[in-house]
Design an enzyme around this catalytic site. Structure first.
Site, mmCIF file in Angstrom:
data_model
loop_
_atom_site.group_PDB
_atom_site.id
_atom_site.type_symbol
_atom_site.label_atom_id
_atom_site.label_comp_id
_atom_site.label_asym_id
_atom_site.label_seq_id
_atom_site.Cartn_x
_atom_site.Cartn_y
_atom_site.Cartn_z
ATOM 1 N N ASP A 65 8.409 16.861 -16.454
ATOM 2 C CA ASP A 65 7.084 16.356 -16.115
ATOM 3 C C ASP A 65 7.179 14.842 -15.949
ATOM 4 O O ASP A 65 7.463 14.127 -16.909
ATOM 5 C CB ASP A 65 6.122 16.727 -17.252
ATOM 6 C CG ASP A 65 4.709 16.259 -16.996
ATOM 7 O OD1 ASP A 65 4.480 15.456 -16.059
ATOM 8 O OD2 ASP A 65 3.818 16.693 -17.751
ATOM 9 N N TYR A 157 -7.555 8.717 -6.823
ATOM 10 C CA TYR A 157 -6.298 8.923 -6.075
ATOM 11 C C TYR A 157 -5.942 7.651 -5.295
ATOM 12 O O TYR A 157 -4.797 7.193 -5.320
ATOM 13 C CB TYR A 157 -6.483 10.112 -5.130
ATOM 14 C CG TYR A 157 -5.286 10.438 -4.265
ATOM 15 C CD1 TYR A 157 -4.196 11.130 -4.786
ATOM 16 C CD2 TYR A 157 -5.258 10.075 -2.920
ATOM 17 C CE1 TYR A 157 -3.109 11.444 -3.977
ATOM 18 C CE2 TYR A 157 -4.173 10.387 -2.113
ATOM 19 C CZ TYR A 157 -3.105 11.071 -2.645
ATOM 20 O OH TYR A 157 -2.021 11.380 -1.850
HETATM 21 P P1 NAP Z 1 2.185 19.447 -3.101
HETATM 22 O O1 NAP Z 1 2.474 20.314 -1.919
HETATM 23 O O2 NAP Z 1 0.994 19.747 -3.954
HETATM 24 O O3 NAP Z 1 3.515 19.373 -4.023
HETATM 25 C C1 NAP Z 1 3.496 18.610 -5.186
HETATM 26 C C2 NAP Z 1 4.872 18.548 -5.792
HETATM 27 O O4 NAP Z 1 4.816 17.681 -6.941
HETATM 28 C C3 NAP Z 1 5.370 19.889 -6.295
HETATM 29 O O5 NAP Z 1 6.773 19.935 -6.143
HETATM 30 C C4 NAP Z 1 5.007 19.854 -7.776
HETATM 31 O O6 NAP Z 1 5.836 20.686 -8.590
HETATM 32 C C5 NAP Z 1 5.269 18.408 -8.087
HETATM 33 N N1 NAP Z 1 4.573 17.906 -9.273
HETATM 34 C C6 NAP Z 1 3.232 17.861 -9.510
HETATM 35 N N2 NAP Z 1 3.007 17.330 -10.732
HETATM 36 C C7 NAP Z 1 4.224 17.028 -11.261
HETATM 37 C C8 NAP Z 1 4.644 16.462 -12.485
HETATM 38 N N3 NAP Z 1 3.770 16.092 -13.425
HETATM 39 N N4 NAP Z 1 5.965 16.307 -12.701
HETATM 40 C C9 NAP Z 1 6.871 16.686 -11.765
HETATM 41 N N5 NAP Z 1 6.539 17.233 -10.580
HETATM 42 C C10 NAP Z 1 5.219 17.402 -10.340
HETATM 43 O O7 NAP Z 1 1.979 17.919 -2.664
HETATM 44 P P2 NAP Z 1 2.375 17.176 -1.289
HETATM 45 O O8 NAP Z 1 1.242 17.309 -0.359
HETATM 46 O O9 NAP Z 1 3.728 17.584 -0.884
HETATM 47 O O10 NAP Z 1 2.397 15.656 -1.803
HETATM 48 C C11 NAP Z 1 3.595 15.015 -2.214
HETATM 49 C C12 NAP Z 1 3.322 13.522 -2.337
HETATM 50 O O11 NAP Z 1 2.854 13.016 -1.080
HETATM 51 C C13 NAP Z 1 2.246 13.181 -3.355
HETATM 52 O O12 NAP Z 1 2.584 11.988 -4.032
HETATM 53 C C14 NAP Z 1 1.015 12.961 -2.494
HETATM 54 O O13 NAP Z 1 0.083 12.110 -3.101
HETATM 55 C C15 NAP Z 1 1.639 12.331 -1.268
HETATM 56 N N6 NAP Z 1 0.800 12.458 -0.062
HETATM 57 C C16 NAP Z 1 0.480 13.679 0.462
HETATM 58 C C17 NAP Z 1 -0.301 13.740 1.608
HETATM 59 C C18 NAP Z 1 -0.674 15.045 2.257
HETATM 60 O O14 NAP Z 1 -1.465 15.022 3.220
HETATM 61 N N7 NAP Z 1 -0.158 16.183 1.824
HETATM 62 C C19 NAP Z 1 -0.749 12.563 2.213
HETATM 63 C C20 NAP Z 1 -0.411 11.347 1.652
HETATM 64 C C21 NAP Z 1 0.385 11.298 0.514
HETATM 65 P P3 NAP Z 1 5.216 22.036 -9.310
HETATM 66 O O15 NAP Z 1 4.763 22.926 -8.199
HETATM 67 O O16 NAP Z 1 6.341 22.587 -10.110
HETATM 68 O O17 NAP Z 1 4.068 21.532 -10.156
#
Ligand code: NAP
Length: 248
Positions: A65, A157
């Protein structure tokens, strides 16, 4: 397979799915050994590792985590014991919560800041000490366009991602003389589970605001991370690279 990152060891937090998975696959495609960190969904992490292996790459999954300093410390010291180094740290793990600011709870602030911002501190703090010994390293933080400009209904956020942007610039200045580069990628709307709450109409409305007329794909972020991790970006540090199809 390319060879831009052959011989490099990379740790990607939240590398099991979404953007993190896209980053893992691109790093592996360029020859890096990739440690796929995740918090709970070991199934997705294993599936991502299988894809890495199918590409002919190497790696492993590691459950920890990022909001826990002690779990990050143990994870990083175990990786160093096994591989001898971490060349690339990608701080990608993050969560979001949509809602009006007045409806937010203290726990929302704590959860989002502890994972999105303290998580970046926890991993960077434990990795930098090793990078300093090696005299080289690249840290890449995954921010958000909302960290640049702020988003209504995503105030906490946005604050966490704005914090990442300042952290990136400040740490880059401090570590530049030690040959450790620190940059951020600031994605726009990327097609992952984080955006699965949107209905068809929401998606269409949002897409109209994007000059390139599509949501970003995880590979779009993965390619930029490869660039920032590789020697191709040797003179780039302290930058926030926005990848949003021209949205902001
Ligand atoms: P996602 O699909 O929800 O995936 C999140 C990932 O983070 C999963 O691998 C999850 O693992 C892991 N995670 C969550 N909490 C954690 C913790 N406490 N410790 C370790 N791992 C943890 O998210 P995403 O859309 O790919 O986003 C990834 C990053 O890009 C984030 O920082 C997000 O803010 C940023 N972002 C995303 C977008 C977008 O449009 N999607 C846009 C801008 C920025 P588990 O499943 O095992 O919990």
């Amino acid at each position: 397979m390319g060879n831009k990152l052959t011989g490099k060891v990379a740790l990607v937090t939240g590398g099991s799915r979404g953007i993190g998975k896209g980053i893992v696959l691109e790093l592996a495609r360029e020859g890096a050994t990739v440690i796929i960190n995740y918090k709970q969904d070991s199934n997705s992490a294993q599936k991502t590792l299988e894809l890495v292996k199918k590409l002919g790459g190497y790696g492993e999954c590691y459950k920890a985590d990022v909001s826990s300093y002690s779990e990050c410390k143990v994870m990083i010291s175990n990786i160093i014991k096994k591989y001898g180094k971490i060349d690339v740290l990608v701080n990608n793990a993050g969560i979001s919560k949509i809602g009006l600011f007045i409806d937010a709870k203290q726990e929302d602030w704590d959860n989002i800041l502890n994972i999105n911002l303290k998580g970046v501190f926890n991993c960077s703090h434990n990795v930098v000490i090793h990078m300093l010994h090696k005299g080289v390293g690249s840290i890449i933080n995954i921010s958000s366009m909302w960290g640049n400009v702020g988003a209504s209904c995503e105030v906490i956020y946005s604050a966490s991602k704005g914090g990442i942007n300042s952290f990136t610039k400040a740490l880059a200045k401090e570590l530049g003389p030690s040959n450790i580069r620190v940059n951020a990628v600031s994605p726009g709307v990327i097609d992952t589970e984080m955006n699965s709450w949107m209905c068809k109409e929401d998606r269409e409305e949002l897409m109209e605001e994007i000059p390139l007329c599509r949501f970003g794909q995880c590979i779009d972020i993965g390619k930029a991370v490869v660039f920032l991790a590789s020697d191709d970006s040797n003179y780039i540090t302290g930058q926030i690279i926005t990848i949003d199809g021209g949205m902001i």
